[in-house]
Design a protein around this motif. Sequence first.
Motif, PDB file in Angstrom:
ATOM      1  N   ASN A   1      16.958   4.036   9.934  1.00 40.03           N
ATOM      2  CA  ASN A   1      16.347   3.081   9.004  1.00 40.03           C
ATOM      3  C   ASN A   1      15.000   3.569   8.477  1.00 40.03           C
ATOM      4  N   PHE A   2      14.402   4.531   9.165  1.00 34.56           N
ATOM      5  CA  PHE A   2      13.058   4.988   8.795  1.00 34.56           C
ATOM      6  C   PHE A   2      13.021   6.428   8.302  1.00 34.56           C
ATOM      7  N   TYR A   3      14.094   7.182   8.545  1.00 31.34           N
ATOM      8  CA  TYR A   3      14.082   8.602   8.205  1.00 31.34           C
ATOM      9  C   TYR A   3      15.412   9.000   7.570  1.00 31.34           C
ATOM     10  N   GLY A   4      15.364  10.084   6.780  1.00 31.02           N
ATOM     11  CA  GLY A   4      16.578  10.620   6.196  1.00 31.02           C
ATOM     12  C   GLY A   4      17.254  11.584   7.159  1.00 31.02           C
ATOM     13  N   LEU A   5      18.278  11.121   7.845  1.00 33.12           N
ATOM     14  CA  LEU A   5      18.946  11.920   8.878  1.00 33.12           C
ATOM     15  C   LEU A   5      20.371  12.319   8.512  1.00 33.12           C
ATOM     16  N   PHE A   6      20.956  11.662   7.513  1.00 29.50           N
ATOM     17  CA  PHE A   6      22.365  11.914   7.204  1.00 29.50           C
ATOM     18  C   PHE A   6      22.567  13.092   6.256  1.00 29.50           C
ATOM     19  N   PHE A   7      21.632  13.336   5.347  1.00 33.53           N
ATOM     20  CA  PHE A   7      21.844  14.327   4.300  1.00 33.53           C
ATOM     21  C   PHE A   7      20.687  15.320   4.230  1.00 33.53           C
ATOM     22  N   ASP A   8      21.026  16.568   3.888  1.00 35.09           N
ATOM     23  CA  ASP A   8      20.031  17.622   3.646  1.00 35.09           C
ATOM     24  C   ASP A   8      19.064  17.776   4.813  1.00 35.09           C
ATOM     25  N   ASP A   9      19.566  17.609   6.023  1.00 33.19           N
ATOM     26  CA  ASP A   9      18.709  17.729   7.199  1.00 33.19           C
ATOM     27  C   ASP A   9      19.513  18.347   8.337  1.00 33.19           C
ATOM     28  N   VAL A  10      19.209  19.578   8.663  1.00 37.14           N
ATOM     29  CA  VAL A  10      19.942  20.301   9.700  1.00 37.14           C
ATOM     30  C   VAL A  10      19.856  19.575  11.035  1.00 37.14           C
ATOM     31  N   TYR A  11      18.663  19.078  11.363  1.00 37.01           N
ATOM     32  CA  TYR A  11      18.462  18.488  12.681  1.00 37.01           C
ATOM     33  C   TYR A  11      19.094  17.095  12.780  1.00 37.01           C
ATOM     34  N   GLY A  12      19.131  16.368  11.669  1.00 42.13           N
ATOM     35  CA  GLY A  12      19.835  15.094  11.683  1.00 42.13           C
ATOM     36  C   GLY A  12      21.311  15.284  11.954  1.00 42.13           C
ATOM     37  N   LEU A  13      21.926  16.272  11.267  1.00 41.38           N
ATOM     38  CA  LEU A  13      23.334  16.596  11.500  1.00 41.38           C
ATOM     39  C   LEU A  13      23.540  17.084  12.928  1.00 41.38           C
TER      40      LEU A  13
ATOM     41  N   PRO B   1       0.833  -1.212   0.000  1.00 43.54           N
ATOM     42  CA  PRO B   1       0.000   0.000   0.000  1.00 43.54           C
ATOM     43  C   PRO B   1       0.866   1.261   0.000  1.00 43.54           C
ATOM     44  N   ASN B   2       0.236   2.386  -0.290  1.00 45.02           N
ATOM     45  CA  ASN B   2       0.944   3.663  -0.282  1.00 45.02           C
ATOM     46  C   ASN B   2       0.839   4.341   1.083  1.00 45.02           C
ATOM     47  N   SER B   3       0.909   3.539   2.137  1.00 42.81           N
ATOM     48  CA  SER B   3       0.915   4.056   3.500  1.00 42.81           C
ATOM     49  C   SER B   3       2.337   4.419   3.899  1.00 42.81           C
ATOM     50  N   SER B   4       2.526   4.895   5.117  1.00 43.62           N
ATOM     51  CA  SER B   4       3.843   5.307   5.580  1.00 43.62           C
ATOM     52  C   SER B   4       4.847   4.160   5.483  1.00 43.62           C
ATOM     53  N   TRP B   5       4.527   3.027   6.064  1.00 39.03           N
ATOM     54  CA  TRP B   5       5.439   1.890   6.023  1.00 39.03           C
ATOM     55  C   TRP B   5       5.461   1.241   4.651  1.00 39.03           C
ATOM     56  N   GLY B   6       4.317   1.243   3.966  1.00 33.67           N
ATOM     57  CA  GLY B   6       4.255   0.660   2.629  1.00 33.67           C
ATOM     58  C   GLY B   6       5.154   1.392   1.656  1.00 33.67           C
ATOM     59  N   LEU B   7       5.152   2.735   1.706  1.00 43.13           N
ATOM     60  CA  LEU B   7       6.027   3.520   0.836  1.00 43.13           C
ATOM     61  C   LEU B   7       7.492   3.294   1.160  1.00 43.13           C
ATOM     62  N   ARG B   8       7.802   3.154   2.452  1.00 41.39           N
ATOM     63  CA  ARG B   8       9.197   2.893   2.820  1.00 41.39           C
ATOM     64  C   ARG B   8       9.671   1.557   2.257  1.00 41.39           C
ATOM     65  N   ALA B   9       8.800   0.561   2.278  1.00 47.57           N
ATOM     66  CA  ALA B   9       9.154  -0.732   1.684  1.00 47.57           C
ATOM     67  C   ALA B   9       9.371  -0.592   0.174  1.00 47.57           C
ATOM     68  N   GLN B  10       8.548   0.232  -0.467  1.00 45.59           N
ATOM     69  CA  GLN B  10       8.724   0.469  -1.900  1.00 45.59           C
ATOM     70  C   GLN B  10      10.018   1.221  -2.185  1.00 45.59           C
ATOM     71  N   PHE B  11      10.387   2.152  -1.304  1.00 43.63           N
ATOM     72  CA  PHE B  11      11.665   2.854  -1.457  1.00 43.63           C
ATOM     73  C   PHE B  11      12.834   1.875  -1.349  1.00 43.63           C
ATOM     74  N   TRP B  12      12.705   0.886  -0.474  1.00 44.00           N
ATOM     75  CA  TRP B  12      13.733  -0.151  -0.369  1.00 44.00           C
ATOM     76  C   TRP B  12      13.924  -0.858  -1.712  1.00 44.00           C
ATOM     77  N   LEU B  13      12.821  -1.209  -2.350  1.00 40.89           N
ATOM     78  CA  LEU B  13      12.897  -1.908  -3.633  1.00 40.89           C
ATOM     79  C   LEU B  13      13.545  -1.026  -4.696  1.00 40.89           C
ATOM     80  N   VAL B  14      13.162   0.247  -4.709  1.00 41.66           N
ATOM     81  CA  VAL B  14      13.751   1.183  -5.665  1.00 41.66           C
ATOM     82  C   VAL B  14      15.243   1.351  -5.396  1.00 41.66           C
ATOM     83  N   GLY B  15      15.596   1.560  -4.121  1.00 38.65           N
ATOM     84  CA  GLY B  15      16.994   1.734  -3.771  1.00 38.65           C
ATOM     85  C   GLY B  15      17.835   0.523  -4.103  1.00 38.65           C
TER      86      GLY B  15
END
Length: 454
Positions: A409-421, A299-313
């Motif tokens: 594993n669930f969020y983009g924290l390494f790049f283009d994110d002031v608060y992650g840095l 599905p295109n839910s929060s976790w569903g999209l993350r799983a799809q991003f895994w496949l794309v990546g």
Amino acid sequence: MKPPEGVMQLHKAVDNPLIISPPPYRWLVLLFAVAFLATPLLSVDWFESIKIPFYLCGAFVLFRYSAVARSSYPVWLMLLVIVQMTFTWVSLLIDHPEIARSGPSIEDYLDKFAFLIVAIALGGRTSNLTALVFLMAALIFMIPWVLGDGLDDFFHGLSGGREGLGLNPIRTALYLSLVVLGLLAFRKRFFGIHSIVSLGALIWAALFLLCIGTLLMTQTRGVLACLLLVVFVFGLHGALKKRRVLLRNKRYTGIALLSFLLILFVGIQTDLAGKNYDKFERELSTVQTIFEGDLDSLPNSSWGLRAQFWLVGAKWISERPFSGWGYRAGRYVLGQESKTNEKFKDYRQLHNSYLELTVRYGVGGLAIILSLFLWVLYQSHQACKRGNMSKELRNFTFTSVALFMLAANFYGLFFDDVYGLHIMTLLLGVPVSFIYKDLQAKRSESMQASSVEP
């Protein structure tokens, strides 16, 4: 004539054993480090302006005046980063010149090592650590009033709305989770020796309940799941290790039970528990679909999209596993995928830090960051064993770094994110300061031992 006490304290703050330099440089690097850590949580847009003098001054002092830092493992990793990113850039120039930049953009990865400057600025001193902890805790608790709408945000959250209190709810949840782990790690500082009920215990309970209640307002499933897992695993390890003490001393058991009941009561009365439970329940079908192997029906839910991003990546990583696709590759691959699947057109990242990193800079880039985390954890344990780091700080380092690694594993924290840095710099800078103190003491002992040998 003896200087005033305040002057003596300031002198101690810059009497830095990790930096053998004139006092002005010690003052500057400490000042820039504090400003770098404080400004993201203030209502001033100074962070980008402070970054440049922070990096320039910090790099100069680190490589010119801090022998223990410039010969340490993270500095060698910085050299590997430069090699890896140059390799990625050259390979793109050869294979895909249309997307290659004019240079390797090494700043895209090297800023992850900003914690080294914070580490040498703190000097491995407990007094500096205490001052920094109080400053960061105060800034985090002031987020709703400094960056948000104060009590209005709390009322909105209590009424069932998702609330970030002035920040993105995910970032707020991460900061609050770190405060929770800090309260758990340093809990003995709050409680009296003989009595459960004390002013310190009441303050600790109030802060703990405030953090948990506000965490529930953020309705951030990923962070909550990571926090629960970290607390359960490390709590279970500690309970098994000290089960005899816990059986004899009922005060911690009573405090834990009382805190749990209060959290449960507040969650039920405000429906915060129900809101978060409903969000978790809606994603159970996604988990079931993944276990069944029916990946085409995600599905295109929060976790569903993350799983799809895994496949794309995974698809794009398999094409260039060692070199990667370079700067902001996640945005590029999602743009390419959106040509055949429109659901990806509104996304600019893969919502997984490790996936994003590997797509950008290959498995070499991933190995560098993982080895850095493992080095910090291992050396923290060694410094604690040798008495150069408190057990409380070691425990906080283990739990907070584990939380950050899981959340990545669930969020983009390494790049283009002031608060992650910002979070990564804070979490690694503090323990590495005491690691350097330990390595310096170890080096001194080795030199003294060799000097007395016949």
